[in-house]
Enzyme design. Sequence first.
Site, PDB file in Angstrom:
ATOM      1  N   ILE A  29       0.706  -1.154  -0.057  1.00 32.54           N
ATOM      2  CA  ILE A  29       0.001  -0.073  -0.002  1.00 32.54           C
ATOM      3  C   ILE A  29       0.854   1.325   0.012  1.00 32.54           C
ATOM      4  CG2 ILE A  29      -1.601   1.480   1.736  1.00 32.54           C
ATOM      5  CD1 ILE A  29      -2.832  -1.217   2.342  1.00 32.54           C
ATOM      6  N   ASP A  75      15.732   1.114  10.031  1.00 36.08           N
ATOM      7  CA  ASP A  75      14.725   0.450  10.900  1.00 36.08           C
ATOM      8  C   ASP A  75      14.046   1.669  11.697  1.00 36.08           C
ATOM      9  OD1 ASP A  75      13.424  -1.036  12.939  1.00 36.08           O
ATOM     10  OD2 ASP A  75      14.802  -2.421  12.999  1.00 36.08           O
ATOM     11  N   LYS A 135       8.956  12.393  15.030  1.00 38.34           N
ATOM     12  CA  LYS A 135      10.090  13.109  15.960  1.00 38.34           C
ATOM     13  C   LYS A 135      11.218  13.691  15.204  1.00 38.34           C
ATOM     14  CE  LYS A 135      12.240  14.479  19.997  1.00 38.34           C
ATOM     15  NZ  LYS A 135      11.860  15.527  20.577  1.00 38.34           N
ATOM     16  N   SER A 152      -3.237   3.520   9.543  1.00 40.75           N
ATOM     17  CA  SER A 152      -3.919   2.959  10.622  1.00 40.75           C
ATOM     18  C   SER A 152      -4.432   1.447  10.230  1.00 40.75           C
ATOM     19  CB  SER A 152      -4.711   3.739  11.200  1.00 40.75           C
ATOM     20  OG  SER A 152      -5.351   3.345  12.425  1.00 40.75           O
ATOM     21  N   LYS A 170      -2.281   0.532  16.617  1.00 38.88           N
ATOM     22  CA  LYS A 170      -2.935   1.192  15.766  1.00 38.88           C
ATOM     23  C   LYS A 170      -3.713   2.217  16.503  1.00 38.88           C
ATOM     24  CE  LYS A 170      -1.242  -0.297  11.701  1.00 38.88           C
ATOM     25  NZ  LYS A 170      -0.301   0.476  10.926  1.00 38.88           N
ATOM     26  N   ILE A 199      -6.745  -4.868   1.106  1.00 42.33           N
ATOM     27  CA  ILE A 199      -6.538  -4.595  -0.203  1.00 42.33           C
ATOM     28  C   ILE A 199      -5.984  -5.838  -0.706  1.00 42.33           C
ATOM     29  CG2 ILE A 199      -4.760  -3.043  -1.428  1.00 42.33           C
ATOM     30  CD1 ILE A 199      -6.693  -1.603   0.268  1.00 42.33           C
TER      31      ILE A 199
END
Length: 275
Positions: A29, A75, A135, A152, A170, A199
């Site tokens: 996605i 990562d 951040k 999410s 999530k 999906i």
Amino acid sequence: MASVATTQVFKQDIFAGKVLLCTGGGSGICRGMTEAMVRHGAKAVIVSRSKDKLEQAAREMSQATGGEIIAVAGDVRKPADVENAVKQTVERFGRIDFLINGAAGNFLAPFQNLSYNAFRTVIEIDLLGTFNMTKAAVEHIKQAKGAIINVSATLYYTGTPYQQHAGSAKAAIDALTKHWAVELGPHGVRVNGIAPGPIGNTVGMDKLGLGFEVESIPMQRMGDVQDIAQSTVFLFSEGANWITGVTLVVDGGQWMNPNYIAYPAMVLTPPQGKL
Ligand code: COA
């Protein structure tokens, strides 16, 4: 992967001069979301752990779109890696307008098969990864008066069996979407989420689609990467410039009708071992 021919609906150059940073952009996605943004003029940096796969994806997307996409291996659990991704993006393209927090790990696991480390691993990739990347990038996004999309899921809306690790990650990510919308709004930054439904032709569907029937989707079809790509373009576009703190469900209505055909057998006598 099929090319994302986005989109007749939006003007081709709406993101010209803008820069997207996308975690998880090497596949599935998030790759489709990235490609759509590039087709509308953005330059992009994609970040994930698998360097070879990532570089191949960047090459293929550049060829398919004629746009500029670079790969930075890293990562999202590691602050040094996300800071490096931000540094490389700014060195190469000078700014960061848009961030997609898409890197995620998931698998089906009944409670008794979910180890302490398995739960922690998914929380670290999904939740801490989302926090870490944001951040590291937030000052640049504020400078550009840009926008963020957190990827999410609808899993926790209905307490989906075997999915407590991803569902709770999530849920917390949706909380971050709201907290950041409030705190970053006065800086001109919008923060939203997208919660995709099932999906087709994705690793996620292959890994998580146990017992799933397409007839349970009110719109009577599987989702396509293009469905999520279009929503991404919309949420980052000027068309959404008073929308913030919202997680947009893009699932053909699926979460409202989960239709677990095997329930409750699947929780009373779950399969043994890894699924
Ligand atoms: N069922 C139960 N536990 C599982 C599991 C499964 N299918 N897959 C992994 N785990 C456990 C491992 O056994 C390990 O726990 P342990 O140390 O107690 O044995 C823990 O999860 C961490 O696994 P590991 O493979 O060491 O972590 P990783 O960081 O290399 O991989 C994953 C992370 C597990 C999420 C891996 O599936 C991944 O990298 N996925 C990326 C792709 C993906 O899933 N995308 C999302 C599609 S929706």
